[in-house]
Each structure stands twice: as C-alpha cells, then as structure tokens.
Scaffold this motif. Structure first.
Motif, mmCIF file in Angstrom:
data_model
loop_
_atom_site.group_PDB
_atom_site.id
_atom_site.type_symbol
_atom_site.label_atom_id
_atom_site.label_comp_id
_atom_site.label_asym_id
_atom_site.label_seq_id
_atom_site.Cartn_x
_atom_site.Cartn_y
_atom_site.Cartn_z
ATOM 1 N N ALA A 1 0.901 -1.333 -0.057
ATOM 2 C CA ALA A 1 0.144 -0.246 0.396
ATOM 3 C C ALA A 1 0.391 1.498 -0.306
ATOM 4 O O ALA A 1 0.640 2.009 -0.627
ATOM 5 C CB ALA A 1 -0.843 0.238 1.036
ATOM 6 N N PHE A 2 1.720 1.588 0.899
ATOM 7 C CA PHE A 2 2.691 2.442 0.994
ATOM 8 C C PHE A 2 3.438 2.861 -0.126
ATOM 9 O O PHE A 2 3.618 3.717 -0.920
ATOM 10 C CB PHE A 2 3.833 2.299 2.294
ATOM 11 N N ALA A 3 3.735 1.791 -0.983
ATOM 12 C CA ALA A 3 4.957 1.844 -2.311
ATOM 13 C C ALA A 3 4.093 2.123 -3.441
ATOM 14 O O ALA A 3 4.712 3.068 -4.442
ATOM 15 C CB ALA A 3 5.241 0.271 -2.864
ATOM 16 N N HIS A 4 3.126 2.493 -3.445
ATOM 17 C CA HIS A 4 2.683 3.620 -4.703
ATOM 18 C C HIS A 4 2.306 5.216 -4.807
ATOM 19 O O HIS A 4 2.454 5.049 -3.519
ATOM 20 C CB HIS A 4 0.456 3.158 -4.309
ATOM 21 N N VAL A 5 3.090 4.982 -5.526
ATOM 22 C CA VAL A 5 2.528 6.704 -6.149
ATOM 23 C C VAL A 5 1.427 7.300 -5.545
ATOM 24 O O VAL A 5 -0.028 6.745 -6.172
ATOM 25 C CB VAL A 5 3.748 6.658 -7.401
ATOM 26 N N THR A 6 1.249 8.556 -5.166
ATOM 27 C CA THR A 6 -0.455 9.283 -4.524
ATOM 28 C C THR A 6 -0.478 10.062 -5.009
ATOM 29 O O THR A 6 0.462 11.130 -4.543
ATOM 30 C CB THR A 6 -0.320 8.508 -3.015
ATOM 31 N N VAL A 7 -2.003 10.621 -4.579
ATOM 32 C CA VAL A 7 -1.596 12.625 -4.761
ATOM 33 C C VAL A 7 -2.603 12.926 -3.297
ATOM 34 O O VAL A 7 -3.040 11.966 -2.602
ATOM 35 C CB VAL A 7 -3.092 13.116 -6.438
ATOM 36 N N HIS A 8 -1.704 12.989 -2.528
ATOM 37 C CA HIS A 8 -2.781 14.696 -1.763
ATOM 38 C C HIS A 8 -2.796 15.813 -1.391
ATOM 39 O O HIS A 8 -2.849 16.381 -2.098
ATOM 40 C CB HIS A 8 -1.893 14.490 -0.581
ATOM 41 N N PRO A 9 -4.382 16.381 -1.011
ATOM 42 C CA PRO A 9 -5.715 15.452 -1.099
ATOM 43 C C PRO A 9 -5.777 14.460 -2.095
ATOM 44 O O PRO A 9 -5.886 14.532 -3.157
ATOM 45 C CB PRO A 9 -6.645 16.085 -0.297
ATOM 46 N N ASP A 10 -7.292 13.593 -1.537
ATOM 47 C CA ASP A 10 -6.816 12.668 -2.417
ATOM 48 C C ASP A 10 -9.077 13.099 -2.531
ATOM 49 O O ASP A 10 -9.050 12.354 -3.459
ATOM 50 C CB ASP A 10 -7.544 11.563 -2.303
ATOM 51 N N SER A 11 -9.496 14.035 -2.241
ATOM 52 C CA SER A 11 -10.149 14.620 -3.375
ATOM 53 C C SER A 11 -10.933 15.797 -2.532
ATOM 54 O O SER A 11 -10.160 16.660 -2.230
ATOM 55 C CB SER A 11 -11.247 14.024 -2.091
ATOM 56 N N LEU B 1 -2.468 20.474 -5.246
ATOM 57 C CA LEU B 1 -1.594 18.958 -5.451
ATOM 58 C C LEU B 1 -0.357 18.867 -4.551
ATOM 59 O O LEU B 1 0.631 19.124 -5.245
ATOM 60 C CB LEU B 1 -2.189 18.264 -6.739
ATOM 61 N N THR B 2 -0.282 17.309 -3.934
ATOM 62 C CA THR B 2 0.969 16.927 -3.447
ATOM 63 C C THR B 2 0.520 15.687 -3.774
ATOM 64 O O THR B 2 0.483 14.049 -3.893
ATOM 65 C CB THR B 2 1.420 16.638 -1.944
ATOM 66 N N PHE B 3 2.228 15.319 -4.404
ATOM 67 C CA PHE B 3 2.579 14.358 -5.643
ATOM 68 C C PHE B 3 3.561 12.981 -4.559
ATOM 69 O O PHE B 3 4.672 13.690 -4.636
ATOM 70 C CB PHE B 3 2.950 14.205 -6.430
ATOM 71 N N ARG B 4 3.433 12.454 -3.536
ATOM 72 C CA ARG B 4 3.874 11.401 -2.797
ATOM 73 C C ARG B 4 4.775 10.284 -3.645
ATOM 74 O O ARG B 4 4.128 9.600 -4.331
ATOM 75 C CB ARG B 4 3.675 11.272 -1.438
ATOM 76 N N VAL B 5 5.676 10.433 -3.685
ATOM 77 C CA VAL B 5 6.563 9.630 -4.333
ATOM 78 C C VAL B 5 7.584 8.560 -3.137
ATOM 79 O O VAL B 5 8.097 8.945 -3.001
ATOM 80 C CB VAL B 5 7.692 9.751 -5.052
ATOM 81 N N GLN C 1 9.761 11.404 -0.824
ATOM 82 C CA GLN C 1 9.062 12.659 -1.944
ATOM 83 C C GLN C 1 7.977 12.990 -1.852
ATOM 84 O O GLN C 1 7.288 12.977 -2.484
ATOM 85 C CB GLN C 1 10.288 13.291 -2.699
ATOM 86 N N ASP C 2 7.609 14.585 -1.112
ATOM 87 C CA ASP C 2 5.995 15.180 -1.542
ATOM 88 C C ASP C 2 6.695 16.138 -3.133
ATOM 89 O O ASP C 2 7.781 17.199 -2.604
ATOM 90 C CB ASP C 2 5.727 16.136 -0.389
ATOM 91 N N PHE C 3 6.213 16.534 -4.044
ATOM 92 C CA PHE C 3 6.406 17.151 -4.977
ATOM 93 C C PHE C 3 5.203 17.997 -5.264
ATOM 94 O O PHE C 3 4.152 17.228 -5.653
ATOM 95 C CB PHE C 3 6.304 16.375 -6.415
ATOM 96 N N ASP C 4 4.943 19.361 -4.610
ATOM 97 C CA ASP C 4 4.129 20.501 -4.634
ATOM 98 C C ASP C 4 3.233 20.657 -5.851
ATOM 99 O O ASP C 4 4.503 21.674 -6.778
ATOM 100 C CB ASP C 4 3.908 21.177 -3.223
#
Length: 241
Positions: free
Chosen positions: A29-39, A49-53, A126-129
């Motif tokens: 679950a943690f290994a996925h690249v995600t976007v925050h917030p999710d909505s 938008l924060t892309f967490r890698v 790393q968070d990319f804003d």
C-alpha cells in the motif's frame, strides 16, 4: 501435554502468518505513488496537489519522476513549487477545445511535469507540490499517470486505471476524486489536507494505512495467544478430571 504444545504451535503459526500478511499488505500500500489530498470539490480554485513518491527499491534510488496531467479535463493555472535538489521541467499542450474562464480563454495547459536531479533513497519518500488555479467541474475524478525512474535504469509505470468494484491493479495511477461541493472556495475535505513535511522523509513514519494494518496484525496476534490460553486451560481440565 502433547495437545497443549500442538495448540501453542498452531496459535503461534496463525499469529505469525497474520502479522506477515499484514506487513506485506502495508508495504504494498505504501509503495504506490499517490496524490494528496485524495479529493477536492469540483471546480475548486487556488489549491495545492501533493504527489507523494516513495522509493520501493532496496538497491537503487529514484532519480526522476514524471507526472502527466489530463488534457481532456484540464487543470488550469498550474505552478510548480521549487524542491531542494530537484529541477522541474514543465511541458504544455494546446487544447483542442479552449476553456473559457472569467479571466479569459485558456488555449494552453500544463500536460507534464518532470522532476530530476534529486534522489529518493530506500525507505524514503519525496513530496512534490503543484499549485493549481482551477480544477475541472465536468468529471468525477482525475487520473495522473506517473513514471518513476531509478538509478539502475528501471522505470515503474504508475499508469493503470482502477476500475470500480475491481481489485486495485499492481501499478495504479494516482487518482484525485472530484466531489459535489462549493466550487471556487479552494478548499478540500478537512481530513484530506496533508500535514507532513515537504522534504524527503522516512517512509515508515507517514503512512496511516500501514499503521492501521499494523494494529490489525497485533490484534491477530492477541487472538492467537487467547486461543492458545484456551487450549492450555482445556488440557489442564482434562488431566484433572
């Protein structure tokens, strides 16, 4: 005594397997690249938008991240926040159908952002804003296909779409849900705003899903011990009678 020992071994095995399964699921679950917030609310303005890698490799560092923004439902007014050690390259695309706004007609939008020059090491993220001026209001979600390149040349393609009612694919693309709400206020649901530091941070300290699964693993272990205790009590009762 034999039956008691057997019960203990079985309980210990069940607890260990449950904990291992939970930890494995947490890692995936943690290994996925995600976007925050999710909505966000449809048509929301002036947000981030924060892309967490996360780095999922033990022997290689992440050296490049490419995020592709949709152009069929474009995100307007995209700006990239500088990241120490990383260089951002922004690619724009001309829209087939221009978008009319209160500030004029938009003909070109950002379609790709590439970060390079930095490193995300094993066990870190790393968070990319990315700031935006306005989100679309004519769709229920936005998918952001992402390519993650490692120092050994491996490229992980986070591009698979998650189908409703189906299991999550192996390499899902980050998805931002767009909900019915007050557009134009720039706000997201209160529980969705990220609060973690923006610099590279340890992966193990940031994933609430992993913590929840860890608690589930502990619960499974406790249940296993309880089962063993019951078996011991029954064995003693049988001997005394």
């Amino acid at each position: 005594m034999l039956s008691t020992r057997t019960a203990l071994r079985r309980a210990g095995t069940v607890a260990a397997l449950a904990a291992a399964g939970v930890l494995t699921a947490a890692g995936v679950a943690f290994a996925h690249v995600t976007v925050h917030p999710d909505s966000y609310a449809k048509g929301a303005t002036d947000g981030v938008l924060t892309f967490r890698v996360p780095n999922e490799e033990d022997t290689a560092d992440t050296t490049k991240v490419q995020v592709f923004l949709p152009t069929d439902h474009p995100v307007l007014g995209v700006l990239v926040t500088p990241q120490d050690g990383w260089t951002a390259k922004v690619t724009t695309t001309r829209l087939k159908t221009p978008v009319k706004t209160d500030d004029g007609t938009i003909t070109d939008v950002v379609s790709q952002i590439t970060w390079s020059g930095g490193r995300i090491r094993s066990g870190e993220y790393q968070d990319f804003d990315v700031a935006f001026g306005q989100l679309p209001d004519d769709t229920d979600q936005l998918g952001f296909k992402t390519l993650q390149t490692y120092s050994d040349g491996k490229v992980v393609r986070w591009i698979e779409e998650t189908q409703k009612g189906a299991e999550e694919p192996e390499n899902p693309a980050p998805v931002l849900k767009l909900t019915a709400g007050t557009a134009g206020d720039g706000s997201a649901p209160m529980t969705a705003s990220p609060s973690e530091p923006k610099a590279t941070a340890k992966a193990s300290s940031s994933d609430s899903t992993a913590r929840g699964l860890g608690i589930a693993g502990l619960a499974a272990g406790v249940l296993g011990l309880v089962a063993a205790g019951v078996a011991i009590a029954r064995g003693r009762s049988a001997r005394s009678s």
